[in-house]
Design an enzyme around this catalytic site. Structure first.
Site: not given
Lengths: 521, 952
Positions: B533, B536, B611
């Protein structure tokens, strides 16, 4: 079991021998599986569906109720509500027979926790072989069952003790109530008598005063009363100031925490609380609390107190005038006689004693009607505490008191809530809550919940959440214990607590709590 | 005392009241992310486009191809483009013609290539334009069209290549390229002359009183949200306009929360005002129907017109914006009135590097794209079953309790997940010593039912001197550096102060891989897989919640150059680490879930849409997003079932499970502040409906796995939009709320609206469609009202297919391995049907050596026979596997849509090998618009063998 009763209704005329009972069928259901003279089988709850008997347990699902495949997984896709059989029957000799859900037959897993004889994997799927473990499991289960039985019996005994203690406590309490009532009655008489004494003394004094009027003395009394009152108000003001100062220091502390949080804590965008703290920081930054104004406001407060005190004194005086205690034109007077003031004081003391005793009675009555459960079974437990460690916390639970969560990391302690009431949920062990399938033997050993729960509320406010609360689900146990803690949703906790107070009775219930709930209402 | 001084007490109370009144924002914070006009290079290029449009025909583009420099050798054309500004800027051009018909156009900058520039602020960054994106995105091994020919006439050079008469017509002045297939133009570069290569230039300080031009204002340092980007190389963007003449729909360029068919972006009713942005970002509480950037990016776009699909792939890892407009005029074709789509691609840095995929249909485009960037890796079977996640299961007992509850409620699941709280203080590769003190035992418990554990491991490494992973990383120089290129970059994430592993560094990758070894990651077992996760990367205190662009990666590339690849470099490294964990060639297919991705991510990971929120618009948004991902080569995609933020109503949760059963990646997840919502908690009738939805997924796993298999070697999406399946049916080109599952002919339209009792489904052809559950028959092309009450998933079988499934729901997919198959055979209007089944062990790489079953099932009306034929090209290699699987049979054949004459059939003849036998068949007449069916009972045929069943 509902399915079981359906099966019994559908009893068949012929009696099956043990050898011809199809795989997965229990002895009590064997008669339902006796072949007819035409060598057919009628689906149990869909008797219009008739199949050749050889199709029973042929690993192909023919019956819409699954009854043709008690020994395979062929009908496991059917919705539960359609199924007419409880599952795959495991004989489990040397242990207790049990039903395994059909989907677990021949899936390559030895489901010993239900099928200790390993008979569920008869096809050897993927080469699996499940030896019969009923010997050891039966022994272990027997031990557990005996232990459980012992604990239950002990629990029931303990409960009786609890009830005895509760009874004694109640008797004591009730006795206390009675004596207090008598005392109040006596005090009432005493006060009446003192009033008479006072009146008589006053009468005497007035007669004296008519001869020799000394108004000044009355005023003296009043002034001293007023002074007293003033003092009272002043000390209230002091207290208010103190409150303000402590609130201010609390606010400063809160501000400090938030600031530290903003700076020191991870500015995690997914944490609403931190976002809020960030926003609060803006709030404080842009719209700084005006302490100057606060002090000014404080001045206003003092001013208003002064005004209020003045007004109240004026009212007081007016009241005295109206009641003839004070002459309208306040002039100097004579001091009150010793006899009068001592009579007045005696009456005052009597009244105080009477009201104190009355509030004591109220407290006793409140305790009598407090939700201590049926037969006051929890009364003796009040104040007793147990604790257990789960994860990074130690949880402490005080019966009918407060539940705490204490961090093992920083030894901080948080209140999870204070006792408020008892609840009873009769469906707590229903399939919709516990699961539609039976538990394994080890899990089944765990004492089931009684359905009686103690509700605790108004714990410490959660960071960006509700005030913490705990529902304490009780089960029968000879010793008080905290066996599990779960945070079911944010800041909503659930404890499982063992206590003898819920032992005995149906499903180990502690009895009817409705009464208490009603009392509480 | 009743008196209470008002002001003194109420002030603190007031503050607390404020606290409780501050509601969490339910919307994305737009201020945190740039608009085009806040991103200097986007603003400049959009302004250029505006100037060009205003100038019309008088617009002169400054790019000229130097004819003398052109050279074609072995399928590669080289030459020079001159930018006729600043005394002439040399831009080397390369046009590569790949064997599969794909053309690649690459434009570089000579002065930077030779390193002949000066960087500001003493930057240590590389001077070249970033030229390594292909190292990460492409699979390599491409062959060129060596027979390509070149002809130059009147300022136009035409290259002819390939068997399909492909042509690239390059106009020299100004430079533009038309791509033709059989004489028809399908793609034009620089059609509108918006091409722009911002060359390097020194900063010249303005003399006093002289104002910078509007462009110049954003050439140098740029500040946004309190962060200043030093931009040591100044302006360096590349941009190009690409026209699809006659193509009125474009799709792709995920990840955006928008419709499948991309809308226009330059204003007007129903259009966006902002370009689609590709700059991988952790967008908190993202909103639906928006061109805003999200967590991942794949700069691949397809254009669709009736009967033709083509594509372009813009290979840049830098921040990229794409404008889309549509025009009714088509200057390149005389015969059609169709709209054209004009796109404008703008990247901040790097090469101008574009691939043109000629199609001519979707099947070909996906194959071409897959040959460039790789195909979806064939996932382990368990990973396409149901996953149960929550932030967080708080202890090993919690995990075991959830595990047990699923069994007690008879709901299958394969994987349970651990979010960040399982770690010891957010230090990855550790376990919380209090809540997870025996992780092996927990994993062993799960393994008993063939279930798995997935734990999160993120790229931010806690800045803690006592944390071995951090110490080692910093000491070895494996962390991303700040702009000075010497110090390891420090930012904030879950653990607080953190460093980031730099997986652009091969040595760092090797080190990262080693961390997954069982003796390094103590407490991990072969049953543990990984979730990546925040890659980015998400940096809580960074510009736009990510890293500063002037950070320095391995090879001294600026973060600016590699940003969009960062996430992929990380999940690739994780994948490699997991793959070799067991050693000795005992490799198993790893499962890695990633939030950030790029072109090529499909080779090693699955993704989810990040999310989302527990509301109906987000449920509705998920399918268009998953479809877009699927057609961009990355079909292993899902959305959080139930919605991450917030609490879904029971109806929403139930509908979400029905939809999720059709997500290629199917996972329930919830935020830490959300109430528990494991499916068994919903109460009746919801639990039963959710159980049915999950069981439906499990029973169709053979079909899903077969679809994944096809994606893994041909690139065909798992969820197929209408335009892919019916490229002639223009009415279906914009549909993104219904889709087909692989080649099964299953058409699904899960309900995504509240309180629905029916819905409208579109049947795209005249073929017969049957309701999957009750066989209601639909025979008319067009829209139909269909029932859609809460327990009903609108799911249809297109006539003519054969669907393999398994009707024995088990606790996990692994336990279904030896279960028998059911073949569902919805006959076409013509009375025929066909289908495919692919099976392998679902976990190892044995299938790569031929250990698999690949069969075609055909029902032929001519002789009324159903046959199983082998599609395995080398059956000898499957012998051992077949031996293991030979007992797996077909237990049931359900033939849907049979004629009344079938009523008399009682038996069918079965042939397998040299043996023949009979099996029973049961006919059921369909009533009230339902099809007649015939069920063959236990024909006792093996899934591994050729056989036939005769209905004659």
């Amino acid at each position: 079991m509902q399915r079981g009763s359906i099966l019994l209704l559908l009893s068949s005329a012929s009696i099956a021998t043990a050898s011809s009972t199809p795989r997965g069928v229990s002895p009590e259901d064997a008669k339902l599986y006796a072949p007819t003279s035409e060598k057919t089988f009628s689906c149990l709850t869909n008797p219009h569906v008739i199949i050749p008997y050889e199709n029973v347990n042929d690993d192909y699902c023919d019956c819409p109720d699954g009854s043709d495949e008690p020994g395979t997984s062929a009908c496991s896709h059917l919705p539960h509500k359609f199924l007419a059989i409880r599952g795959f029957y495991c004989k489990n000799e040397k242990h207790a027979p049990a039903f395994l859900p059909l989907g677990r037959v021949n899936d390559g897993i030895c489901d010993y926790e239900i099928c200790c004889d390993g008979s569920d994997e008869w096809a050897g799927v993927g080469g699996v072989k499940c030896e019969n473990k009923c010997g050891e499991i039966g022994k272990a289960a027997g031990k557990l069952a005996a232990e459980r039985e012992r604990l239950r019996n002990e629990g029931v005994k303990k409960k009786e003790e609890l009830l005895d203690r509760a009874k004694i406590m109640r008797v004591e309490l009730e006795g206390n109530v009675k004596t207090t009532r008598v005392k109040i009655e006596a005090l009432g008489e005493k006060v009446k008598w003192l009033e008479v004494q006072l009146r008589e003394t006053e009468e005497k004094e007035r007669l004296k005063m008519v001869k020799q009027p000394k108004k000044g003395s009355k005023l003296g009394v009043l002034v001293s009363l007023a002074r007293e009152r003033m003092q009272e108000l002043k000390s209230s003001l002091e207290k208010v100031r103190g409150d303000r100062d402590s609130a201010r220091s609390k606010l400063e502390k809160a501000e400090g925490i938030l600031k530290a949080l903003k700076e020191g804590y991870n500015p995690n965008f997914n944490d609403e609380g931190v976002k809020t703290a960030r926003d609060l920081e803006n709030l404080l930054g842009e719209d700084e609390i005006d302490w100057e104004g606060f002090t000014e406001a404080d001045g206003v407060a003092e001013q208003s107190i002064r005004t209020w005190v003045h007004d109240k004194l004026a009212d007081f005086r007016q009241m005295l005038v109206e009641n003839g205690l004070l002459a309208d034109n306040s002039q100097g007077g004579v001091p009150e006689s010793r006899a009068l003031s001592s009579a007045r004081q005696a009456l005052q003391t009597g009244k105080t004693e009477e009201s104190d005793t009355k509030s004591h009675l109220e407290a006793l009555l409140a305790d009598l009607s407090y939700p201590y459960g049926h037969d006051d079974v929890f009364r003796p437990l009040k104040g007793e505490c147990i604790s257990s460690q789960f994860g990074e916390y130690t949880y402490e639970y005080c019966f009918l008191g407060t539940a705490y969560q204490k961090s093992l990391k920083d030894s901080s302690s948080v209140s999870l809530g204070e006792y408020s009431r008892i609840e009873e949920d009769k469906s707590i062990n229903d399939a919709s809550v516990r699961g539609i399938f039976e538990s394994g033997w080890e899990e089944a050993h765990d004492e089931g919940l009684s359905g009686i729960s103690l509700i605790h509320e108004n714990g410490q406010q959660c960071w960006n959440g509700p005030k913490r609360s705990v529902k304490v689900d009780l089960y029968c146990s000879a010793v008080d214990e905290l066996r599990s803690v779960k945070e079911e949703e944010k800041c909503v906790y659930r404890f499982e607590v063992g206590t003898a107070a819920v032992c005995g009775g149906e499903h180990g219930h502690g009895g009817n709590v409705e009464e208490n709930v009603r009392d509480e209402l | 005392m009743r008196y209470r001084p008002m002001s003194a007490r109420s002030a603190p109370v007031l503050v607390l009241t404020f606290l409780s009144l501050l509601q969490p924002a339910q919307m994305v914070k737009h201020d945190n992310f740039k608009t085009c006009s806040q991103s200097g290079f986007c603003k400049r290029n959009r302004a250029l486009a505006d100037r060009a449009q205003a100038a019309g025909a008088s617009w002169i583009a400054p790019y000229e191809l130097d004819e003398k420099t052109l050279e074609l050798r072995d399928g590669v054309l080289t030459g020079k483009i001159w930018k006729t500004e600043a005394g002439g800027i040399e831009l080397p051009l390369q046009v590569s013609l790949l064997e599969n018909g794909v053309a690649r156009v690459t434009i570089d900058e000579a002065q930077r290539r030779s390193g002949d520039i000066i960087l500001r602020h003493d930057s240590k960054a590389r001077k070249e334009r970033y030229n390594e994106a292909e190292k990460w995105a492409l699979v390599g091994g491409h062959k060129y069209q060596k027979t390509a020919t070149m002809e130059t006439k009147e300022g136009v050079t035409t290259i002819a290549y390939g068997p399909n008469n492909y042509e690239a017509r390059i106009t020299h002045k100004p430079f533009s390229v038309q791509f033709l297939n059989k004489g028809e133009v399908y793609v034009v570069f620089n059609d509108r002359n918006l091409m722009n290569v911002e060359h390097w230039r020194p900063k010249i300080e303005k003399v006093e009183g002289e104002e910078p031009t509007e462009d110049e204002e954003t050439y140098w340092e740029e500040t946004f949200g309190g962060n200043t980007d030093s931009k040591p190389r100044g302006p360096e963007s590349v941009a190009l306009d690409i026209t699809f003449p006659g193509y009125d729909h474009v799709y792709g360029i995920p990840e955006h929360a928008t419709s499948l068919s991309l809308r226009e972006t330059r204003g007007g009713e129903g259009n966006y005002n902002e370009p689609y942005r590709l700059y991988n970002s952790d967008v908190f509480e993202y909103e639906t129907d928006s061109p805003m950037t999200l967590y991942g990016s794949i700069p691949f776009m397809q254009a669709q017109k009736k009967g033709s699909t083509v594509g372009v792939f813009w290979l840049s890892a830098a921040e990229t914006w794409v404008d889309v407009i549509k025009t009714k005029q088509n200057p390149h074709a005389l015969t059609t009135e169709k709209a054209s789509t004009q796109t404008h691609w703008i990247s901040e840095s790097g090469l101008l590097d574009v691939f043109v995929l000629p199609g001519p249909d979707a099947t070909w485009v996906y194959r071409q794209y897959g040959e460039l960037t790789g195909f979806t890796t064939l996932p382990a079977l368990f990973s396409i079953a149901y996953h149960q996640c929550r932030w967080n299961y708080i202890s090993q007992d919690d995990v075991k309790d959830v595990d047990r509850k699923f069994d007690k409620f008879d709901i299958p699941y394969d994987v349970i997940w651990l979010d960040i709280e399982y770690t010891d203080g957010k230090k990855y590769f550790t376990w919380d010593p209090l809540t997870f003190n025996n992780p092996e035992s927990m994993q062993k418990t799960l393994a008993k039912r063939d279930r798995k554990l997935v734990a999160i491991i993120d790229p931010h490494i806690k800045n803690d001197g006592n944390y071995a992973v951090n110490k080692e990383m910093v000491e070895k120089g494996f962390g991303v550096k700040d702009k000075g290129a010497e110090k390891v970059y420090e930012g904030w994430c879950w653990p607080g102060s953190s460093h980031w592993v730099d997986c652009f560094n091969p040595a760092a990758v090797d080190w990262w891989k080693s961390l997954f070894k069982f003796d390094k990651f103590i407490g991990s077992t072969p049953n543990l897989w990984i979730w990546n996760d925040m890659n980015e990367p998400s940096v809580f205190n960074g510009p736009e919640t990510t890293m500063p662009k002037d950070n320095i990666h391995h090879g001294n590339w600026e973060h600016r150059d590699v940003h969009n690849i960062n996430g992929m470099s990380f999940h690739n490294a994780t994948y490699e680490g997991l793959k070799v964990r067991l050693g000795n060639g005992k490799e198993r297919r790893p499962f890695v879930l990633t939030r950030s991705f790029f072109a090529g991510s499909q080779r090693s990971a699955a993704m989810w849409t990040g999310d989302n929120q527990a509301d109906w618009p987000h449920l509705q948004q998920a399918f268009p997003m998953l479809l877009a991902n699927g057609i961009a080569g990355f079909p292993f995609a899902g959305a959080d079932v139930g919605g991450f933020f917030g609490n879904p109503s029971k109806e929403l949760l139930t509908r979400w499970y029905q939809a999720g059963a059709f997500y290629p990646f199917f996972r329930g997840h919830a935020h830490i502040d959300a109430k528990r919502r494991e499916p068994y908690l919903a109460g009746e009738p919801y639990v039963s409906i959710i159980r049915d939805a999950i069981r439906l997924r499990y029973s169709l796993l053979p079909a899903w796995y077969t679809a994944f298999h096809r994606a893994s070697w041909e690139g065909m999406p798992i969820l197929r939009p209408h335009f892919v399946m019916f490229p002639e049916d223009e009415a279906g080109f914009a549909i993104d709320d219904q889709f087909f599952l692989g080649d099964t002919g299953l058409l699904a339209k899960p309900v995504v609206k509240e309180s629905a009792t029916e819905t409208t489904v579109y049947f795209p052809d005249k073929q017969v469609y049957y309701d999957y559950f009750d066989f209601t028959t639909y025979r008319r092309k067009g829209h139909h009202q269909v029932p859609a009450t809460l327990e009903k998933i609108p799911l249809f079988m297109r006539g003519g297919h054969i669907i393999p499934r398994k009707d024995r729901p088990r606790r996990s997919s692994g336990l279904m391995k030896y279960d028998p198959y059911t073949l569902v055979i919805p006959l076409s209007s013509e009375g025929v049907a066909g289908g495919v089944l692919y099976v392998d062990d679902g976990e190892t790489y044995a299938h790569q050596s031929g250990a698999y079953i690949h069969r075609a099932f055909m029902f032929n009306i001519g002789d009324n026979t159903l046959r199983s034929g082998n599609l395995h090209p080398d059956p000898a290699k499957a012998v051992a596997y077949n031996k293991d699987m030979r007992s797996v049979r077909v237990e049931r054949m359900i033939i849907v849509g049979v004629g009344k004459e079938w009523a008399t059939k009682k038996e069918v003849e079965v042939k397998q090998g040299s043996k023949t036998w009979k099996a029973k068949i049961v006919y059921t007449e369909g009533k009230e618009g339902k099809a007649n069916t015939a069920v063959v009972k236990d024909p006792k045929v093996s899934i591994t063998k050729d056989w036939s069943v005769s209905f004659a």
